[in-house]
Design an enzyme around this catalytic site. Structure first.
Site, PDB file in Angstrom:
ATOM      1  N   VAL A   6      -1.116 -27.873  -3.536  1.00 53.60           N
ATOM      2  CA  VAL A   6      -1.202 -28.760  -2.373  1.00 53.60           C
ATOM      3  C   VAL A   6      -2.272 -29.808  -2.638  1.00 53.60           C
ATOM      4  O   VAL A   6      -3.399 -29.473  -3.010  1.00 53.60           O
ATOM      5  CB  VAL A   6      -1.525 -27.980  -1.077  1.00 53.60           C
ATOM      6  CG1 VAL A   6      -1.473 -28.911   0.115  1.00 53.60           C
ATOM      7  CG2 VAL A   6      -0.563 -26.814  -0.896  1.00 53.60           C
ATOM      8  N   LYS A  51       2.674 -30.910  -0.455  1.00 51.01           N
ATOM      9  CA  LYS A  51       2.912 -29.634  -1.139  1.00 51.01           C
ATOM     10  C   LYS A  51       3.886 -29.904  -2.270  1.00 51.01           C
ATOM     11  O   LYS A  51       5.008 -30.383  -2.046  1.00 51.01           O
ATOM     12  CB  LYS A  51       3.490 -28.632  -0.137  1.00 51.01           C
ATOM     13  CG  LYS A  51       3.787 -27.262  -0.722  1.00 51.01           C
ATOM     14  CD  LYS A  51       4.185 -26.323   0.405  1.00 51.01           C
ATOM     15  CE  LYS A  51       4.678 -24.992  -0.135  1.00 51.01           C
ATOM     16  NZ  LYS A  51       5.038 -24.077   0.957  1.00 51.01           N
ATOM     17  N   ASP A  88       6.265 -14.198   6.387  1.00 53.89           N
ATOM     18  CA  ASP A  88       5.001 -14.103   5.653  1.00 53.89           C
ATOM     19  C   ASP A  88       3.834 -14.486   6.557  1.00 53.89           C
ATOM     20  O   ASP A  88       2.945 -15.238   6.169  1.00 53.89           O
ATOM     21  CB  ASP A  88       5.049 -14.984   4.397  1.00 53.89           C
ATOM     22  CG  ASP A  88       4.036 -14.524   3.333  1.00 53.89           C
ATOM     23  OD1 ASP A  88       3.477 -13.412   3.477  1.00 53.89           O
ATOM     24  OD2 ASP A  88       3.809 -15.284   2.377  1.00 53.89           O
TER      25      ASP A  88
END
Lengths: 223, 280
Positions: B20, B35, B124
Site C-alpha cells: 500500500v 493498494k 477476515d
C-alpha cells in the site's frame, strides 16, 4: 515556561519515579546497545512509532500497555547479557523476534524461563501444556507461571532468579507503577522492608529484583 | 504516475499479496491509499477483480473508489485512513475502557450490517483490518478495510487451497470444522475483537473461550460479547443489527478527551505525517 514545556518537565519527573529515569534516556541507551532504529525497536516492543516517540520525548508519561513494559524489560535483559557482544546478528534478530512475539497474556507469566527460552512463552506452548491458552488476565499470571515452570520439561534447573520475575509479573498485573509507588509511600514509615519490597519488585528493574531476591532468600537459606 | 492519474508516494503498508502506498489522485485532487496487488495467478486476479467491484458507500467501510492497471499490478484507490489500525491502538494502550470498546464494537457492527445486507461476508475481521481516523482527543472512527477475501452470497468458491481462509483465532468454529462461511462468522470475529479490547490479550487461539468477565466490564456488555462468540452459529445474534440493539442500552456516552484505563490521554495518532513533496 509554556504549558507544553511544563508537561514535559512533569512527565520526566513521573518517568524517573516510575521507570528509574526518563524513558528517552533509557530507550536511547537500549537503541545504541542493540543498534536498532527507533521504528525497529517500536516494532519489537509492539508500540507504534509515534507512541514511542511521544514517550521518549516525555510528551506522554506512562507506558499504558503492560505487555510493552514487559517486552522493554526483556529487550534490556538481552542487551545486558554478558554474551550479547559476541552474539551473531542472526541470533540477536531471532531473540528480538521472540520478544516481539510475546503477547500480553504470555508475558504476564510465561517469561519465567531464561531469556534463551523466550520463544517458549508463545501461546501455542501454553496450549500444548493443556493449560488455558490465554488465561483470564486478572488471574492468569500466576497460574500460567506455574504451568510454564512445569513446562521446562527437559529437566533444566529452575534458576534462583526466576522467582523474582514471577513476583514482578504478579505485582505488575494487579497494580500500576503509580499505585505501587503510592502504596509503598503509605506503609514506608512503619514497614520500611515491605515498602522496599514493593518498590523493588513493583517498579525496579529485573536485575535489582533478582539481586534483592538473591540477597534476601539465598542469604536466609544460607546458600 | 500510474494510469495517467495516480502519483505514487511513500509506502504506508504491506500485506501478504499487496503493498500500500500513499498516492496523489490528480482527478479527485486528493491523497488516497493505493493498494497494489500482484496479479500472478487466477486466484489473485479473481480476488482483485472482486474487491474492485465492491463499491459500498458507508462511513465505517473502506472499499476501492477507482482502479487501474499498474504494470504487473492492479492499483486499487481507496480513502486514505491515517490513524493506524485497532491493532496499533491495542499495542499502544493495551486494554481499552469498556465504554470505548463498546463504541468501537458498535461501529464495527454497523459496518458488518451494511456489508451483510449487500450480501457480502468479509471473512477476515480482525484488529489489523479495522482502520482508524486520527484523533487527538481519541474520538474513535472505525473503518472496516481489506475485502481481499470477502465472499458474495452467490459465489462459487475461488480459493485455490481448499482450506478455510482468514486468520485462525478469529475464524468461527463452523468455518474451522466444516468450512461453512456465512455472515455469522463475521459476528464471531467481531466478538473476538471485542474480547481483545476488553481483556488486552493478544490474538485469540482457535476456539478461544472468553473466560470470566474482567473486573470493571459491565455484565451486559460481557453478555453481548459471549453471544457474539458463541461456538454455535445458531446461538449467535441473528444479524449485526440485532447485536447492535442488544448493545445499545449498555453504551454510555463517551467523554472527550478520552482516557485509558489508567487515566492517561487516549489519542489516536496520525501515523502518516505530511505527504512527501511531489509533482501535481
Amino acid at each position: 515556561m509554556g504549558v507544553a514545556a511544563e508537561t514535559v518537565v512533569r512527565n520526566r519527573v513521573l518517568q524517573t519515579e516510575w521507570y528509574g529515569e526518563p524513558l528517552g534516556d533509557r530507550v536511547r541507551r537500549l537503541l545504541a546497545r542493540l543498534d536498532l532504529s527507533q521504528s525497529a525497536l517500536a516494532g519489537v516492543l509492539g508500540l507504534s512509532a509515534p507512541m514511542l516517540s511521544q514517550l521518549m520525548s516525555a510528551q506522554r508519561a506512562k507506558i499504558s500497555n503492560p505487555a510493552v513494559l514487559h517486552r522493554l524489560l526483556a529487550a534490556e535483559e538481552l542487551a545486558a547479557d554478558p554474551g550479547f557482544r559476541s552474539m551473531p546478528a542472526a541470533e540477536v534478530k531471532e531473540r528480538l523476534a521472540a520478544i516481539g512475539a510475546e503477547t500480553a497474556a504470555t508475558t504476564s507469566g510465561l517469561r519465567l524461563a531464561d531469556s534463551g527460552r523466550a520463544a517458549g512463552g508463545r501461546p501455542s506452548d501454553g496450549a500444548a501444556q493443556g493449560g488455558p491458552p490465554h488465561g483470564d488476565l486478572a488471574q492468569g499470571g500466576a497460574a500460567q507461571g506455574s504451568a510454564a515452570q512445569g513446562g521446562v520439561a527437559d529437566g533444566a534447573p529452575v534458576h534462583a532468579e526466576q522467582p523474582a520475575r514471577v513476583v514482578q509479573s504478579l505485582l505488575r498485573e494487579v497494580a500500576s507503577a503509580a499505585d505501587i509507588e503510592a502504596a509503598a509511600g503509605l506503609i514506608g514509615d512503619r514497614f520500611p522492608d515491605l515498602a522496599e519490597l514493593l518498590r523493588v519488585y513493583g517498579n525496579g528493574r529485573t536485575s535489582e529484583a533478582e539481586a534483592h531476591y538473591a540477597r534476601v532468600v539465598r542469604g536466609a537459606r544460607g546458600y | 504516475m500510474v494510469g495517467g492519474r495516480f502519483v505514487l508516494l511513500d509506502r504506508i503498508g504491506a500485506g501478504a499479496t499487496s503493498r500500500v502506498r500513499r498516492a496523489y489522485d490528480r482527478v479527485e485532487r486528493r491523497y488516497c491509499a493505493a493498494k497494489l496487488v500482484r496479479c500472478d495467478g487466477r486466484t489473485s486476479v479473481l480476488r482483485v477483480v472482486r474487491e474492485q467491484a465492491l463499491r459500498l458507500a458507508h462511513p465505517h467501510v473502506v472499499t476501492p473508489y477507482a482502479s487501474c492497471m499498474a504494470g504487473e499490478d492492479v492499483l486499487l484507490a481507496m480513502d486514505l485512513v491515517g490513524g493506524g489500525s485497532l491493532e496499533t491502538l491495542l499495542g499502544d494502550y493495551g486494554r481499552l475502557p469498556p465504554e470505548y470498546a463498546a463504541e468501537v464494537l458498535d461501529q464495527m457492527l454497523a459496518a458488518l450490517g451494511r456489508i451483510h445486507r449487500a450480501g457480502i461476508v468479509h471473512r477476515d475481521v480482525k484488529p489489523a483490518n479495522l482502520l482508524l481516523e486520527p484523533s487527538p482527543v481519541g474520538a474513535p472512527h472505525v473503518r472496516l478495510a481489506d475485502f481481499g477475501i470477502a465472499l458474495g452470497d452467490d459465489d462459487v468458491r475461488f480459493t485455490t487451497t481448499g482450506f478455510a481462509v482468514g486468520t485462525p483465532g478469529y475464524l468461527a468454529p463452523e468455518v474451522l470444522d466444516r468450512d461453512r462461511p456465512g455472515p455469522r462468522q463475521d459476528l464471531y470475529a467481531a466478538g473476538m475483537v471485542g474480547w481483545r479490547m476488553l481483556t488486552g490479550a493478544g490474538d485469540p487461539e482457535p476456539r478461544q473461550r472468553i473466560g470470566a468477565r474482567p473486573a470493571g466490564v459491565p455484565p451486559m456488555l460481557w453478555t453481548v460479547l459471549s453471544h457474539l462468540c458463541d461456538p454455535d452459529p445458531a446461538r449467535r445474534f441473528a444479524d449485526a443489527d440485532a447485536a447492535r440493539r442488544a448493545l445499545a442500552p449498555h453504551r454510555p456516552d463517551l467523554r472527550f478527551p478520552a482516557l485509558t484505563v489508567d487515566g492517561e490521554p487516549l489519542q489516536i495518532f496520525d501515523h502518516l505525517g505530511a505527504p512527501p513533496a511531489h509533482a501535481r
